[in-house]
Design an enzyme around this catalytic site. Structure first.
Site, short mmCIF file in Angstrom:
data_model
loop_
_atom_site.label_atom_id
_atom_site.label_comp_id
_atom_site.label_asym_id
_atom_site.label_seq_id
_atom_site.Cartn_x
_atom_site.Cartn_y
_atom_site.Cartn_z
N LYS A 130 52.26 47.44 33.03
CA LYS A 130 51.19 46.69 33.72
C LYS A 130 51.59 46.51 35.18
O LYS A 130 52.26 45.54 35.55
CB LYS A 130 50.99 45.34 33.03
CG LYS A 130 50.00 44.42 33.74
CD LYS A 130 49.51 43.31 32.83
CE LYS A 130 48.66 42.32 33.61
NZ LYS A 130 47.90 41.40 32.77
N ARG B 56 39.98 24.01 27.76
CA ARG B 56 40.63 25.33 27.83
C ARG B 56 40.24 26.15 26.61
O ARG B 56 39.93 27.34 26.71
CB ARG B 56 42.15 25.17 27.91
CG ARG B 56 42.63 24.57 29.23
CD ARG B 56 44.14 24.68 29.40
NE ARG B 56 44.91 23.80 28.55
CZ ARG B 56 45.29 22.56 28.86
NH1 ARG B 56 44.96 22.05 30.04
NH2 ARG B 56 46.00 21.83 28.03
N LYS C 123 53.87 39.95 26.48
CA LYS C 123 53.88 40.19 27.93
C LYS C 123 54.99 39.41 28.61
O LYS C 123 55.30 38.28 28.22
CB LYS C 123 52.54 39.78 28.55
CG LYS C 123 52.46 40.09 30.05
CD LYS C 123 51.26 39.48 30.71
CE LYS C 123 51.67 38.37 31.64
NZ LYS C 123 50.59 37.91 32.52
P1 13P Z 1 45.19 38.97 37.23
O1 13P Z 1 44.39 40.16 36.76
O2 13P Z 1 44.35 37.76 37.55
O3 13P Z 1 46.17 39.34 38.30
O4 13P Z 1 46.04 38.48 35.99
C1 13P Z 1 46.72 39.41 35.24
C2 13P Z 1 47.97 38.85 34.72
O5 13P Z 1 48.19 38.85 33.54
C3 13P Z 1 48.94 38.29 35.67
O6 13P Z 1 50.16 38.15 35.03
#
Ligand code: 13P
Length: 335
Positions: A217, A44, A134
């Site tokens: 987002k 990872r 986030k």
């Molecule tokens: P994706 O762009 O693969 O949807 O992932 C963004 C993300 O942070 C999901 O929480």
């Protein structure tokens, strides 16, 4: 300009966007299983370090969202991951929710957890170099969902998380993801996404969040993956901009979309059209996980020590996304 607003603008301005590399170990295992690489902490790290030391970091990536494991790791040069990211003038961020769990009294839906002990965890992440965070709320569309209960409870959690992140000097990414799964129409997606986002801002305002110091987002306005009627790129972009214009307070500096299962090209093309049709003052850019990493991961899985070529593939993808964030992408540039 507040410090939080400055951080948000630094991450999103000048055609830059966010690399979402915050897959939990469970999600990362799924991604690595799919390309037949063992999901060890070394692997990872190797893949992520390869991305974090690429040229695109300087040119296209304003922020990287990390997972707890990664922010605590050291690179092959014995530098911390945050130092490595900062050396490209990019901002390290951290996912702080602990995942979506069944919502009591509506157990086919989820509530995102992680508020207990969050203040202390945020302080630790700040000391490790993170300047943004986030938290993702998840919503499904069916005839009866998302329920008022899920819309309300996830908005409440997003607001409480945002207040704690700002208190600690970090920009919260507020991520209400209305999933693509299902046979719903693009119109349903528009209606439900609008309701979800409006409720989030009701709660953010109630919790006295500095809206100039957040990043939204959201998902784009798409028909469900099993829907018979797909929306065109023009429809997607016009409806996405309309939804956000009607639902997001004008103080918010920027919007960074998730890719949500779109292919790399779809996510790039749709972002490009969104920017061509953007009649708002919001910066509209990317915060992609899969749509930034997929091709690089696929190539890397065949030869995990081929750092240079993996980086070339990632650089290309990030460059394309950066052009799309400025409405300057075209299909021909893909070749
Ligand atoms: P994706 O762009 O693969 O949807 O992932 C963004 C993300 O942070 C999901 O929480």
């Amino acid at each position: 300009m507040t410090e939080l607003n400055k951080i948000a603008l630094n991450i999103l301005s000048n055609g830059k966007g966010i690399l979402a590399a915050d897959e939990s170990n469970g999600t990362m295992k799924k991604r690595l299983d799919a390309v037949k690489v063992a999901s060890t902490s070394e692997n990872r790290l190797l893949f992520r370090e390869t991305l974090f030391t690429s040229k695109a970091m300087k040119d296209c990536i304003g922020g990287v969202i990390l997972f707890d494991e990664t922010i605590n790791q050291k690179t092959s040069l014995n530098k911390t991951i945050a130092e490595t990211i900062i050396s490209s003038k990019t901002t390290p961020g951290i996912k702080v929710d602990t995942g979506a769990k069944p919502l009591a009294n509506s157990s086919l839906e989820t509530i995102t957890e992680g508020l207990d002990g969050l203040r202390e965890r945020l302080k630790k992440y700040y000391s490790l170099g993170a300047r943004f965070t986030k938290w993702r709320g998840v919503y499904t569309i069916t005839k009866e969902y998302p329920s008022k209960l899920s819309i309300h409870s996830n908005a409440h959690a997003l607001a409480r998380y945002s207040a704690l992140a700002q208190e600690c000097g970090m920009v919260p990414i507020v991520e209400p993801e209305v999933l693509m799964d299902g046979d719903h129409s693009a119109e349903d997606c528009f209606v439900k996404t609008s309701e979800v986002i409006k409720k989030c801002f009701d709660e953010l305002i109630l919790h006295k969040i500095d809206l100039t110091g957040i990043i939204l987002k959201p998902n784009m306005i798409l028909a469900g993956t099993q829907s018979k009627k797909k929306a065109s790129g023009d429809e997607i972009s016009i409806n996405t901009v309309k939804c956000l214009k009607e639902s997001v307070p004008s103080e918010v500096p920027g919007i960074a979309f998730l890719s949500g299962g779109q292919t790399e090209i779809e996510a790039t093309e749709n972002l490009n059209l969104i920017n061509k049709n953007n009649n708002t003052n919001f910066i509209m850019t990317y915060s992609y996980g899969r749509a930034l990493q997929q091709s690089a991961l696929k190539f890397w899985s065949k030869d995990i020590n081929n750092i240079k070529e993996t980086q070339n593939i990632f650089n290309h993808r990030a460059n394309m996304c950066s052009l799309a964030a400025q409405g300057k992408w075209s299909k021909e540039l893909e070749n």
